[in-house]
Design a protein around this motif. Structure first.
Motif, PDB file in Angstrom:
ATOM      1  N   MET A   4     -11.890  38.394 -56.710  1.00  0.00           N
ATOM      2  CA  MET A   4     -11.894  36.970 -57.027  1.00  0.00           C
ATOM      3  C   MET A   4     -12.291  36.162 -55.796  1.00  0.00           C
ATOM      4  SD  MET A   4      -8.524  36.484 -59.381  1.00  0.00           S
ATOM      5  CE  MET A   4      -8.742  34.726 -59.349  1.00  0.00           C
ATOM      6  N   ALA A   5     -12.933  35.049 -56.028  1.00  0.00           N
ATOM      7  CA  ALA A   5     -13.400  34.199 -54.940  1.00  0.00           C
ATOM      8  C   ALA A   5     -12.301  33.227 -54.525  1.00  0.00           C
ATOM      9  CB  ALA A   5     -14.647  33.448 -55.348  1.00  0.00           C
ATOM     10  N   ILE A   6     -11.209  33.776 -54.014  1.00  0.00           N
ATOM     11  CA  ILE A   6     -10.115  32.952 -53.522  1.00  0.00           C
ATOM     12  C   ILE A   6      -9.653  33.548 -52.203  1.00  0.00           C
ATOM     13  CG2 ILE A   6      -8.357  34.224 -54.801  1.00  0.00           C
ATOM     14  CD1 ILE A   6      -6.861  31.564 -55.126  1.00  0.00           C
ATOM     15  N   SER A   7      -9.392  32.680 -51.265  1.00  0.00           N
ATOM     16  CA  SER A   7      -8.883  33.146 -49.987  1.00  0.00           C
ATOM     17  C   SER A   7      -7.402  32.794 -49.894  1.00  0.00           C
ATOM     18  CB  SER A   7      -9.649  32.486 -48.841  1.00  0.00           C
ATOM     19  OG  SER A   7      -9.405  31.090 -48.814  1.00  0.00           O
ATOM     20  N   ASN A   8      -6.733  33.354 -48.902  1.00  0.00           N
ATOM     21  CA  ASN A   8      -5.331  33.010 -48.686  1.00  0.00           C
ATOM     22  C   ASN A   8      -5.190  31.529 -48.363  1.00  0.00           C
ATOM     23  OD1 ASN A   8      -4.521  35.628 -49.106  1.00  0.00           O
ATOM     24  ND2 ASN A   8      -4.669  36.172 -46.946  1.00  0.00           N
TER      25      ASN A   8
END
Length: 80
Positions: A4-8
């Motif tokens: 998924m294209a999500i970072s912390n």
């Protein structure tokens, strides 16, 4: 399968964005004096804005490649 294209950083940003109203309500309930409440609310707002801007900046620095499988297939079919 691409991750998924999500970072912390984005995850923490969303948590801060959703928790801000609740923290503000708790602060307003916990402090009775209007002058002290205004002072702490101002510092809370400054803290949230600075931290959210920093998290947004750090998230924008992460590299995300959408459709990596499609790019790999394209490059394997067109070895130029």
């Amino acid at each position: 399968m691409t991750e998924m294209a999500i970072s912390n950083y984005l995850g923490i940003f969303i948590v801060l964005l959703l928790s801000y109203p609740f923290v503000l309500v708790v602060l307003n309930i916990a402090i009775f004096s209007k002058d002290v409440r205004t002072k702490y609310t101002r510092w809370l707002n400054i803290l949230f804005v600075v931290s959210m801007l920093a998290l947004l900046y750090f998230h924008m620095q992460t590299e995300v490649i959408f459709g990596k499988e499609l790019l790999d297939q394209w490059y394997s079919n067109h070895p130029e």
